[in-house]
Write a protein that holds these residues in place. Structure first.
Motif: not given
Length: 487
Positions: A326-328, A343-351, A411-415, A426-432
């Protein structure tokens, strides 16, 4: 500032000051072996069966209500600043049985008895929560579904549950007196409030525990004690302590820092402090993000959620952490603090790998923020596990779809994010990217399913094989398509 060396709490109205070495015991062991309060049972020793349930109210929390928690996985030191009620304290002030106990007896809600104290305490907690509602009693008797919900963290091998549920359904709430009126007197409340204004430092040869009252104290201590482990509620570490004999030796808790207990909402973002529990989060987001609130009900028990935190979920960094997908998809930001600053870290870069994060030595997760979905968005959260309740997911998936204004079902955008299909969530960027700008159709599903399978990397373990996880992952995608076509 003066530093205390003993944790202070009340048990059934009696004050206790506990230092080393007892402060390093699990609460259930302290109750049974130090105080001879043997009504609290220990069966699973991992917070899964509820036999060890006690009621607890932390004076630092805004909600002044006793809530059920698992005593088998909570170190005594973490109970600092709390009021605790065990099964021995449930009976009335006149030493008569509580209405819960009377109905358990009347409707044969107990057989072997191991689970019964936990069941009684949990039901008493449900009654307490009902009696403390601002609107007062709506009904004289608890609703059947609410009883089931309350008891999801209590296992019973003998009764088949129906006698227990029947016992709860026949509780006459109008005859119940709030436990809070007996056990949280003004003098007790004042004593606890004054006590927790001071930091707590307990030290012995085999155990140390520090609970600061400010961020500056926390980062200073962590810089000087590099091996210190930051704990939220010990719902994971307590299991390791009991099952794998990994001793909890050098701990630091943030529970006395006021700002870490806060949830703040802006127009499109929610900011969650490091000490906000999952129960508090579920309640806070119910109106703004009902899908998230619903999903939180699907994992862990009420006892666990009353202690566990979102920050702990993130820090644990499990690839099957229930809220991490959900956070991703929600543009989450992880706020970190250390002696070197913030400092602030985007969750995509945290794991970065299995149970590995970008956290540096001496850094603390102070808060997490994430998006509130807009009106033209669809949020869907799915989970597959061997059991519906009280089980870690084998695969989880979260989809966030933003509709285009150019046409229906465009669909305008998908995550898209999954848990349990790789070494990290995992965030699936290619599928998005395949979905962006596309119209929903059977052909689009087929293409997206192929892309999804190429992007995930599940492995086999005791919760499921690689093949099983691939099938479930694709079925979640199929379910998304079926559900959003109906909206």
């Amino acid at each position: 500032m003066k530093i205390r060396n003993e944790a202070v709490f009340y048990i059934n109205g009696k004050r206790y000051s506990v230092g080393a070495p007892q402060a390093g015991l699990m609460l259930s062991d302290f109750l049974r072996y130090e105080l001879s309060l043997t009504g609290t049972k220990v069966v699973c020793a991992e917070g899964g069966c509820g036999a060890c349930t006690v009621l607890c109210l932390f004076i630092k929390k805004k909600s002044q209500t006793y809530l059920p928690v698992n005593s088998c996985i909570i170190p005594v030191a973490l109970m600092d600043g709390s009021s605790i009620i065990t099964i021995e304290g449930i009976q009335t002030a006149q030493h008569e049985l509580h209405e819960v106990q009377k109905n358990i007896l009347k409707h044969h809600g107990s057989q072997c008895g191991f689970c019964t104290p936990g069941v009684v305490v949990t039901l008493a907690g449900m009654v307490e929560k009902t009696l403390n509602k601002p609107e007062g009693l709506v009904s004289k008797k608890p609703e059947r579904q609410k009883i089931k919900n309350a008891l999801t963290g209590n296992l019973c091998r003998c009764t088949g549950y129906e006698p227990i549920i029947k016992s709860g359904s026949n509780i006459d709430l109008s005859k119940c007196t709030p436990l809070q009126s007996r056990y949280l007197s003004r003098s007790e409340e004042k004593d606890l409030l004054n006590t927790v204004k001071q930091p707590l430092l307990i030290e012995s040869e085999g155990f140390s525990y520090f609970s600061p009252t400010s961020m500056s104290e926390a980062v200073k201590y962590l810089a000087e004690n590099k091996d210190a482990c930051i704990v939220s509620s010990c719902t994971a570490l307590g299991v390791s302590h009991n099952k794998y004999k990994i001793r909890l030796r050098n701990l630091m808790s943030l529970q006395l820092i006021d700002e870490y207990h806060r949830i703040s909402m802006q127009k499109s973002r929610i900011h969650v402090g490091a000490r906000v529990t999952l129960s508090e989060l579920r309640t806070a987001v119910a109106a703004k993000i009902p899908e998230l609130s619903r999903f939180i009900n699907l994992f862990a028990s009420p006892q666990i959620k009353n202690m566990a935190t979102l920050a702990g979920n993130v820090g644990n960094a499990s690839p099957v952490g229930d809220l991490l997908p959900f956070l991703l998809v929600s543009d989450a930001k992880i706020f970190l603090i250390s002696k070197h600053g913030k400092r602030t870290v985007p969750v995509e870069e945290f794991f970065i790998d299995y149970k590995k994060t970008v956290l540096r030595r001496g850094e603390i997760i102070s808060a997490i923020s994430f998006d509130i979905p807009g009106k033209n968005e669809v949020l869907r959260m799915f989970k597959a596990s061997q059991r519906k309740d009280l089980d870690i997911s084998a695969v989880s998936a979260v989809f966030r779809i933003v509709w285009s204004e150019q046409g229906p079902k465009k669909i305008a955008s998908a995550r898209i994010a999954y848990g349990g299909v790789g070494p990290t969530p995992m965030r699936l960027f290619k599928t998005e990217r395949l979905l962006e700008g596309a119209h929903l159709s059977p052909e689009l599903f087929s293409k997206t399913a192929v892309r999804l399978q190429s992007e995930i990397h599940p492995t086999s373990d005791l919760r499921g094989s690689e093949a099983y996880r691939r099938i479930v992952a694709q079925n979640f995608l199929r379910r998304l398509f079926l559900e959003v076509c109906e909206t």
